[in-house]
Write a protein that holds these residues in place. Structure first.
Motif, PDB file in Angstrom:
ATOM      1  N   ALA A  79       1.496 -12.131 -43.173  1.00 60.67           N
ATOM      2  CA  ALA A  79       0.108 -12.344 -42.739  1.00 60.67           C
ATOM      3  C   ALA A  79      -0.262 -13.605 -42.508  1.00 60.67           C
ATOM      4  N   SER A  84      -3.808 -14.433 -40.690  1.00 66.89           N
ATOM      5  CA  SER A  84      -4.672 -13.725 -41.319  1.00 66.89           C
ATOM      6  C   SER A  84      -5.060 -14.553 -42.355  1.00 66.89           C
ATOM      7  N   ASN A  85      -6.552 -14.266 -42.703  1.00 65.68           N
ATOM      8  CA  ASN A  85      -6.997 -15.100 -44.193  1.00 65.68           C
ATOM      9  C   ASN A  85      -7.606 -14.106 -45.063  1.00 65.68           C
ATOM     10  N   PRO A 156     -10.929  -7.553 -39.416  1.00 65.07           N
ATOM     11  CA  PRO A 156      -9.789  -8.459 -39.395  1.00 65.07           C
ATOM     12  C   PRO A 156      -9.324  -8.677 -40.678  1.00 65.07           C
ATOM     13  N   ILE A 157      -8.696  -7.710 -41.274  1.00 60.41           N
ATOM     14  CA  ILE A 157      -8.218  -7.700 -42.754  1.00 60.41           C
ATOM     15  C   ILE A 157      -6.908  -7.017 -42.627  1.00 60.41           C
ATOM     16  N   THR A 158      -5.826  -7.533 -43.329  1.00 63.46           N
ATOM     17  CA  THR A 158      -4.301  -7.304 -43.226  1.00 63.46           C
ATOM     18  C   THR A 158      -4.199  -6.207 -44.260  1.00 63.46           C
TER      19      THR A 158
END
Ligand code: F0G
Length: 357
Positions: A79, A84-85, A156-158
């Motif tokens: 990630a 990704s953050n 936008p989240i893994t």
């Protein structure tokens, strides 16, 4: 992020040990807590009871106390590599504890959805102390997972549940460790099944070890669900799964096919154990010095059930996976043991109470 510190931190753990067998490369920032390399303990009691050689893969000794860390190191590292953050998961507890810890280590935001009232306190404590944003939903794990998948698709989240393929990749390393320790595959491999990611991962690990020529035979994969949460056994989604083993209180496993394939291709099976059998095995493991959480005892409960039915071959080499640590959920240990007597702070009454006077 301090790249040098990450590089140093990456010196151990499953990514470093199995680098060539995982979907990582030189550009992957390794986020690790030195997970993996857990003991494979010979169980003299179970071996005698079942007239076989029984080994316990004690994966509750991973950094956050469950096998999830093997997959989480890969999922969080990838990630981060992909920019990704923030990560998200639904969890019966252990995934959230692990995601929270690894996200904290990577400096990422972690959000978790948990089913209200059915997460062991120790696991909730872990998610909270590592700074995860914990949301309890009025629903069960299956609903929480559905929501998480929906949210990860549109934001936008893994997603770091085991539907994330990197989780399965990391978790397969436990099978590598078992074949390294035994010098072969076991005849039978028994383990708990909830969302079915871990049995999918073990089967992948064994088949890769076989393809690489490390082992000649593959084990029969035998998964165990709790009786009140056994959709794979009954072939039907369970709307309202029930079991004291909250970690595997799952009615519609995401990796359902992975579990049935592993069982079918290996000549194994997926069975179910009653809560009473889980509790008995939980206590028998503790009597041998190993404190697991309830769900983690399901594989051993399955072994004892098979033995009672005469389904264990004399002298077979058997591995049971113990997936999570008992300290995560100590209430059951206290509730099922006699209350410590309270006596005066003097040797006499203490010795009398211990029947040593
Ligand atoms: N044992 C423990 C201790 C678990 O926490 C889990 C799953 C399982 C077994 C089953 O593994 O889902 O791969 O079949 N816990 C997940 C969680 C669902 O959210 O922590 P599985």
């Amino acid at each position: 992020m301090n790249e040098r510190a990450l590089a140093v931190a990456g010196a151990r753990g499953v990514i470093k040990r199995y680098f060539d067998h995982l979907p990582v490369g030189p550009a992957t920032p390794i986020v690790t807590l030195d997970e993996g390399d857990t003991p494979l303990i010979y169980s003299a009691r179970l071996s005698e009871e079942c007239d076989a050689d029984v080994w316990l893969k004690w994966d509750g000794l991973n950094p956050t106390g469950s096998f999830k860390d093997r997959g989480m190191t890969v999922a969080i590292s990838k990630a981060l590599e992909e920019g990704s953050n923030a990560v998200l998961c639904a969890s019966t507890g252990n995934t959230s504890a692990s995601a929270a810890a690894y996200a904290a280590r990577a400096g990422m935001i972690c959000a978790v959805l948990i089913p209200s009232g059915n997460v062991a306190l120790g696991k909730l404590a872990q998610a909270l102390i590592h700074g995860a944003r914990v949301i309890e939903i009025d629903g069960n794990f299956d609903e929480a997972l559905g929501l998480s998948q929906e949210m990860a698709r549109s934001h936008p989240i893994t997603l770091v549940n085991s539907v994330n393929p990197y989780r399965i990749e990391g978790q397969k390393t436990a099978a590598f460790e078992i074949v390294e320790a035994l010098g072969r595959a076991p005849d039978m491999h028994l383990m708990p099944v909830g969302n079915a990611g871990n049995i999918t991962a073990y089967w992948r690990g064994y088949t890769e070890a076989h393809a690489a020529g490390w082992i000649r035979e593959l084990p029969a994969m035998i998964g165990w669900q709790a009786g009140g949460a056994a959709p794979i056994v009954t072939g039907k989604v369970v709307k309202d799964p029930k079991t004291i083993a909250t970690a595997i209180r799952i009615g519609n496993p995401a990796s359902w096919n992975g579990a049935t394939e592993a069982a079918r291709l290996s000549g194994g099976s997926i069975g179910s154990v009653r809560d009473k059998e889980i509790l008995e095995s939980y206590r028998s493991l503790a009597a041998e010095g190993i404190f697991v959480e309830l769900a983690a005892a399901a594989g051993v409960a399955g072994l004892r059930q098979m033995h009672a039915q005469g389904r264990i071959q004399h002298g077979a080499t058997i591995v049971c996976v113990l997936t999570g640590h008992g300290l995560k959920d100590p209430d059951w240990a206290v509730a099922t043991a006699p209350r410590p007597p309270r006596v005066a702070a003097e040797a006499g009454p203490i010795l009398r109470s211990l029947d040593l006077a």
